[in-house]
Motif scaffolding. Structure first.
Motif, PDB file in Angstrom:
ATOM      1  N   ALA A  65      -2.067  -2.853  -8.851  1.00 12.22           N
ATOM      2  CA  ALA A  65      -1.730  -3.783  -7.769  1.00 12.22           C
ATOM      3  C   ALA A  65      -2.484  -3.339  -6.516  1.00 12.22           C
ATOM      4  CB  ALA A  65      -0.225  -3.753  -7.496  1.00 12.22           C
ATOM      5  N   CYS A  66      -2.364  -4.120  -5.463  1.00 12.04           N
ATOM      6  CA  CYS A  66      -2.973  -3.767  -4.175  1.00 12.04           C
ATOM      7  C   CYS A  66      -1.928  -3.920  -3.070  1.00 12.04           C
ATOM      8  CB  CYS A  66      -4.116  -4.724  -3.832  1.00 12.04           C
ATOM      9  SG  CYS A  66      -5.387  -4.798  -5.085  1.00 12.04           S
ATOM     10  N   GLY A  67      -2.124  -3.189  -2.012  1.00 10.86           N
ATOM     11  CA  GLY A  67      -1.309  -3.351  -0.800  1.00 10.86           C
ATOM     12  C   GLY A  67       0.169  -3.162  -1.072  1.00 10.86           C
ATOM     13  N   THR A  68       0.929  -4.070  -0.500  1.00  9.82           N
ATOM     14  CA  THR A  68       2.388  -3.996  -0.645  1.00  9.82           C
ATOM     15  C   THR A  68       2.812  -3.998  -2.110  1.00  9.82           C
ATOM     16  OG1 THR A  68       2.869  -4.912   1.515  1.00  9.82           O
ATOM     17  CG2 THR A  68       4.471  -5.371  -0.205  1.00  9.82           C
ATOM     18  N   ALA A  69       2.141  -4.793  -2.923  1.00 11.54           N
ATOM     19  CA  ALA A  69       2.496  -4.860  -4.347  1.00 11.54           C
ATOM     20  C   ALA A  69       2.327  -3.489  -5.007  1.00 11.54           C
ATOM     21  CB  ALA A  69       1.641  -5.914  -5.047  1.00 11.54           C
ATOM     22  N   ALA A  70       1.361  -2.709  -4.527  1.00 11.42           N
ATOM     23  CA  ALA A  70       1.165  -1.370  -5.086  1.00 11.42           C
ATOM     24  C   ALA A  70       2.299  -0.433  -4.675  1.00 11.42           C
ATOM     25  CB  ALA A  70      -0.191  -0.804  -4.653  1.00 11.42           C
TER      26      ALA A  70
ATOM     27  N   ALA B   4       0.812  -5.641 -14.029  1.00  7.18           N
ATOM     28  CA  ALA B   4       0.036  -6.098 -12.861  1.00  7.18           C
ATOM     29  C   ALA B   4       1.000  -6.780 -11.899  1.00  7.18           C
ATOM     30  CB  ALA B   4      -1.038  -7.084 -13.308  1.00  7.18           C
ATOM     31  N   VAL B   5       1.070  -6.256 -10.688  1.00  4.34           N
ATOM     32  CA  VAL B   5       2.017  -6.814  -9.711  1.00  4.34           C
ATOM     33  C   VAL B   5       1.227  -7.575  -8.649  1.00  4.34           C
ATOM     34  CG1 VAL B   5       3.946  -6.296  -8.162  1.00  4.34           C
ATOM     35  CG2 VAL B   5       3.457  -4.755 -10.086  1.00  4.34           C
ATOM     36  N   SER B   6       1.572  -8.839  -8.470  1.00  6.18           N
ATOM     37  CA  SER B   6       0.854  -9.638  -7.467  1.00  6.18           C
ATOM     38  C   SER B   6       1.710 -10.811  -7.006  1.00  6.18           C
ATOM     39  CB  SER B   6      -0.458 -10.165  -8.062  1.00  6.18           C
ATOM     40  OG  SER B   6      -1.098 -11.028  -7.157  1.00  6.18           O
ATOM     41  N   GLN B   7       1.925 -10.909  -5.728  1.00  8.53           N
ATOM     42  CA  GLN B   7       2.671 -12.043  -5.185  1.00  8.53           C
ATOM     43  C   GLN B   7       1.931 -13.337  -5.491  1.00  8.53           C
ATOM     44  OE1 GLN B   7       3.830 -15.228  -3.106  1.00  8.53           O
ATOM     45  NE2 GLN B   7       1.955 -14.333  -2.294  1.00  8.53           N
ATOM     46  N   SER B   8       0.652 -13.369  -5.119  1.00  5.22           N
ATOM     47  CA  SER B   8      -0.115 -14.615  -5.207  1.00  5.22           C
ATOM     48  C   SER B   8      -0.572 -14.916  -6.628  1.00  5.22           C
ATOM     49  CB  SER B   8      -1.348 -14.521  -4.310  1.00  5.22           C
ATOM     50  OG  SER B   8      -2.187 -13.460  -4.758  1.00  5.22           O
ATOM     51  N   GLY B   9      -0.799 -13.860  -7.391  1.00  6.15           N
ATOM     52  CA  GLY B   9      -1.378 -14.048  -8.721  1.00  6.15           C
ATOM     53  C   GLY B   9      -2.863 -14.366  -8.664  1.00  6.15           C
ATOM     54  N   GLU B  10      -3.447 -14.271  -7.485  1.00  9.74           N
ATOM     55  CA  GLU B  10      -4.861 -14.630  -7.319  1.00  9.74           C
ATOM     56  C   GLU B  10      -5.691 -13.482  -6.749  1.00  9.74           C
ATOM     57  OE1 GLU B  10      -5.967 -17.255  -8.585  1.00  9.74           O
ATOM     58  OE2 GLU B  10      -4.204 -18.575  -8.726  1.00  9.74           O
ATOM     59  N   THR B  11      -5.112 -12.335  -6.548  1.00  9.00           N
ATOM     60  CA  THR B  11      -5.867 -11.228  -5.962  1.00  9.00           C
ATOM     61  C   THR B  11      -6.986 -10.802  -6.916  1.00  9.00           C
ATOM     62  OG1 THR B  11      -3.939 -10.522  -4.736  1.00  9.00           O
ATOM     63  CG2 THR B  11      -5.636  -8.855  -5.096  1.00  9.00           C
ATOM     64  N   MET B  12      -8.199 -10.931  -6.447  1.00  8.68           N
ATOM     65  CA  MET B  12      -9.344 -10.721  -7.331  1.00  8.68           C
ATOM     66  C   MET B  12      -9.389  -9.296  -7.878  1.00  8.68           C
ATOM     67  SD  MET B  12     -11.709 -12.219  -8.871  1.00  8.68           S
ATOM     68  CE  MET B  12     -11.964 -13.795  -8.085  1.00  8.68           C
TER      69      MET B  12
ATOM     70  N   VAL C  35       1.572 -13.780   6.198  1.00  9.33           N
ATOM     71  CA  VAL C  35       0.594 -12.893   5.555  1.00  9.33           C
ATOM     72  C   VAL C  35       1.249 -11.558   5.177  1.00  9.33           C
ATOM     73  CG1 VAL C  35      -1.493 -11.533   5.999  1.00  9.33           C
ATOM     74  CG2 VAL C  35      -1.460 -13.977   6.536  1.00  9.33           C
ATOM     75  N   ALA C  36       2.088 -11.053   6.051  1.00 13.48           N
ATOM     76  CA  ALA C  36       2.760  -9.786   5.751  1.00 13.48           C
ATOM     77  C   ALA C  36       3.868 -10.036   4.731  1.00 13.48           C
ATOM     78  CB  ALA C  36       3.338  -9.193   7.024  1.00 13.48           C
ATOM     79  N   SER C  37       3.759  -9.373   3.631  1.00 17.13           N
ATOM     80  CA  SER C  37       4.689  -9.605   2.533  1.00 17.13           C
ATOM     81  C   SER C  37       6.039  -8.938   2.810  1.00 17.13           C
ATOM     82  CB  SER C  37       4.070  -9.033   1.261  1.00 17.13           C
ATOM     83  OG  SER C  37       4.869  -9.314   0.156  1.00 17.13           O
TER      84      SER C  37
ATOM     85  N   ALA D 189       4.728   1.565   7.328  1.00 18.71           N
ATOM     86  CA  ALA D 189       3.498   1.786   8.104  1.00 18.71           C
ATOM     87  C   ALA D 189       2.539   0.610   7.949  1.00 18.71           C
ATOM     88  CB  ALA D 189       2.830   3.091   7.645  1.00 18.71           C
ATOM     89  N   LEU D 190       2.420   0.106   6.730  1.00 15.48           N
ATOM     90  CA  LEU D 190       1.504  -1.017   6.511  1.00 15.48           C
ATOM     91  C   LEU D 190       1.937  -2.243   7.324  1.00 15.48           C
ATOM     92  CD1 LEU D 190      -0.944  -2.258   5.050  1.00 15.48           C
ATOM     93  CD2 LEU D 190       0.573  -2.869   3.160  1.00 15.48           C
ATOM     94  N   LYS D 191       3.232  -2.518   7.335  1.00 17.05           N
ATOM     95  CA  LYS D 191       3.723  -3.678   8.099  1.00 17.05           C
ATOM     96  C   LYS D 191       3.313  -3.567   9.565  1.00 17.05           C
ATOM     97  CE  LYS D 191       4.321  -5.825   5.531  1.00 17.05           C
ATOM     98  NZ  LYS D 191       4.388  -5.798   4.102  1.00 17.05           N
ATOM     99  N   LEU D 192       3.481  -2.366  10.101  1.00 25.06           N
ATOM    100  CA  LEU D 192       3.188  -2.178  11.518  1.00 25.06           C
ATOM    101  C   LEU D 192       1.689  -2.321  11.814  1.00 25.06           C
ATOM    102  CD1 LEU D 192       5.179  -1.655  13.743  1.00 25.06           C
ATOM    103  CD2 LEU D 192       4.707   0.785  13.554  1.00 25.06           C
ATOM    104  N   LYS D 193       0.861  -1.790  10.915  1.00 21.05           N
ATOM    105  CA  LYS D 193      -0.599  -1.942  11.097  1.00 21.05           C
ATOM    106  C   LYS D 193      -0.971  -3.409  11.043  1.00 21.05           C
ATOM    107  CE  LYS D 193      -1.334   1.916   8.084  1.00 21.05           C
ATOM    108  NZ  LYS D 193      -1.925   2.493   6.900  1.00 21.05           N
ATOM    109  N   GLU D 194      -0.453  -4.090  10.029  1.00 25.34           N
ATOM    110  CA  GLU D 194      -0.885  -5.469   9.774  1.00 25.34           C
ATOM    111  C   GLU D 194      -0.570  -6.421  10.914  1.00 25.34           C
ATOM    112  OE1 GLU D 194       1.137  -6.276   5.844  1.00 25.34           O
ATOM    113  OE2 GLU D 194      -0.769  -7.278   5.511  1.00 25.34           O
ATOM    114  N   ILE D 195       0.640  -6.346  11.428  1.00 22.55           N
ATOM    115  CA  ILE D 195       1.019  -7.411  12.367  1.00 22.55           C
ATOM    116  C   ILE D 195       1.154  -6.946  13.813  1.00 22.55           C
ATOM    117  CG2 ILE D 195       2.079  -8.880  10.605  1.00 22.55           C
ATOM    118  CD1 ILE D 195       4.799  -7.911  11.634  1.00 22.55           C
TER     119      ILE D 195
ATOM    120  N   SER E 273      -4.051 -14.481   0.590  1.00 24.40           N
ATOM    121  CA  SER E 273      -4.426 -13.936  -0.709  1.00 24.40           C
ATOM    122  C   SER E 273      -5.907 -13.591  -0.697  1.00 24.40           C
ATOM    123  CB  SER E 273      -3.982 -14.832  -1.855  1.00 24.40           C
ATOM    124  OG  SER E 273      -4.814 -15.910  -1.997  1.00 24.40           O
ATOM    125  N   VAL E 274      -6.200 -12.433  -1.231  1.00 23.47           N
ATOM    126  CA  VAL E 274      -7.547 -11.876  -1.109  1.00 23.47           C
ATOM    127  C   VAL E 274      -8.284 -12.170  -2.409  1.00 23.47           C
ATOM    128  CG1 VAL E 274      -8.871  -9.803  -0.589  1.00 23.47           C
ATOM    129  CG2 VAL E 274      -6.613 -10.112   0.440  1.00 23.47           C
ATOM    130  N   THR E 275      -9.064 -13.249  -2.374  1.00 28.35           N
ATOM    131  CA  THR E 275      -9.673 -13.727  -3.614  1.00 28.35           C
ATOM    132  C   THR E 275     -11.132 -13.300  -3.751  1.00 28.35           C
ATOM    133  OG1 THR E 275     -10.091 -15.792  -2.451  1.00 28.35           O
ATOM    134  CG2 THR E 275      -8.134 -15.703  -3.816  1.00 28.35           C
TER     135      THR E 275
END
Ligand code: M6R
Length: 370
Positions: free
Chosen positions: A56-61, A102-110, A155-157, A241-247, A366-368
């Motif tokens: 997975a990536c990001g929050t999903a990871a 495989a963990v993905s909110q969008s199901g489209e993360t390349m 955008v922030a999950s 930490a990721l939430k704070l960086k992102e937004i 979603s990061v395609t």
């Protein structure tokens, strides 16, 4: 559509009791046994699995990291978590006996999709944990466990993260049940505890949210915020930490609390805000005492300590500048509660700074692209 909330993110934070409840829905039979009809992988194949790799990536990871603690504990199957974009390029050892999750909110993360394809080429079976019906990753996976968080717009999950963790718990308990693990009692206890989580998340929203918001508005000028956690609190710290960086565009880092003395403690200076996620005092081992002593160490060096602890945990008060109490829960399930104040904190802080909470700069939902 925001149901009166100032942002989708805030609405989605409030959707979380339902997101977790809906993800559990229909997955228990009348005898309290788990039925995951969607897992259409042959049971003999599932029984023969000797390794699980979560990609997975990001929050999903981070949801994947929480899953690792739970799956290894319940199933005794070695479990790795890897960022999807790293996985593929290290020639991973994956075969027919590997179950890839495989963990993905969008199901489209390349990145995640490419890792799924790579794993399948090596003969692995892939279960997708996904929030978007009919998206590419679940279509290509061998089985899907849908999270029923509903569409996530910000955008922030937030709610997808809690739903991913919930689905991962279900998968872990299902595999434990299937493999006839000796933890039968623990499986049914955990299922009952999971059923109790939506109401507990609601309590965090009702009781803790106002206090966290007040703290956040007073911290608009923070230059950097650190987050410490241990065991499942470690990925929670990373997520905070990721939430704070992102937004909020604030420098933030999550650390394993045990790592503090191996370097990061040098960062602690007068007034440095540090969130600490404290494990349950009723948990196994001596983790609670160790984390409390971490709080003591950083407080002694001038840190402003913001502690997330379990109700009734009075030991943390002495060294905490602020304490947010969340309801009692088994340690493995604590991320469903401890994450919520961190999400509220980031959302409120970003709003107070006047930023567009739902559409942070430079990011897409979603990061395609790879
Ligand atoms: O759709 P996905 O779950 O595959 O997305 C993975 C990451 O891009 C995503 O979680 C990202 O880190 C979020 N913006 C986190 O808030």
């Amino acid at each position: 559509e925001k149901d009166g909330y100032p942002s989708f993110m805030e609405k989605e934070i409030h959707d979380q009791p339902a997101a977790v409840g809906d993800t559990l829905l229909g997955r228990l039979d009348e005898n309290g046994r788990l039925t995951l009809d969607e897992i259409k992988i042959d049971e003999t194949v599932l029984r023969s699995i000797d390794k699980i790799v979560v990609i997975a990536c990001g929050t999903a990871a981070y949801a994947g990291q929480v899953a690792r603690y739970a799956i290894e504990h319940w199933c005794r199957i070695p479990t790795e978590v890897e960022l999807a974009h790293e996985f593929r390029y290290r020639d991973p050892i994956v075969n027919e006996k590997t179950l890839v999750v495989a963990v993905s909110q969008s199901g489209e993360t390349m990145d995640t999709l490419m890792a799924v394809r790579h794993a399948q080429e090596q003969g692995a079976k892939v279960v997708a944990i996904c929030n978007t019906n009919g998206s590419t990753i679940p279509r290509e996976a061998d089985a899907v466990l849908y999270t029923h968080a509903g569409p996530e717009i910000a955008v922030a999950s937030t709610k997808a993260f809690l739903a991913q963790i919930t689905a991962a718990y279900l998968l872990g308990l299902y595999l434990a049940q299937l493999r006839g693990n000796k933890f039968k009692d623990e499986i049914s206890t955990m299922l009952a505890e999971l059923e109790a989580m939506p109401a507990k998340i609601q309590r965090v929203l009702d009781e803790v949210e106002p206090q966290v918001k007040e703290l956040a508005t007073g911290m608009k000028d923070a230059g950097s915020v650190l987050f410490l956690g241990r065991h499942v609190g470690f990925p929670v710290a990373m997520e905070g930490a990721l939430k704070l960086k992102e937004i909020a565009y604030i420098h933030a880092e999550g650390f394993a609390a045990g790592e503090l003395k191996h370097g990061p403690i040098a960062l602690i200076d007068q007034g440095q805000p540090v969130f600490v996620i404290v494990p349950s005092p009723n948990g196994r081992d001596s983790l609670h005492a160790k984390v409390v002593s971490n709080i003591q160490e950083i407080r002694a060096r001038g840190a402003e300590t913001i502690v997330i602890a379990e109700e009734g945990d009075d030991a943390v008060r002495e060294f905490a500048n602020h304490v947010f109490y969340v309801p009692e829960a088994p340690t493995l399930l604590q991320p469903l509660l401890a994450t919520v104040p961190l999400q509220i904190f980031a959302c409120e802080l970003a709003g107070a700074k006047g930023y567009d909470v739902d559409q942070p700069r430079n990011l897409a939902k979603s990061v395609t692209v790879e």
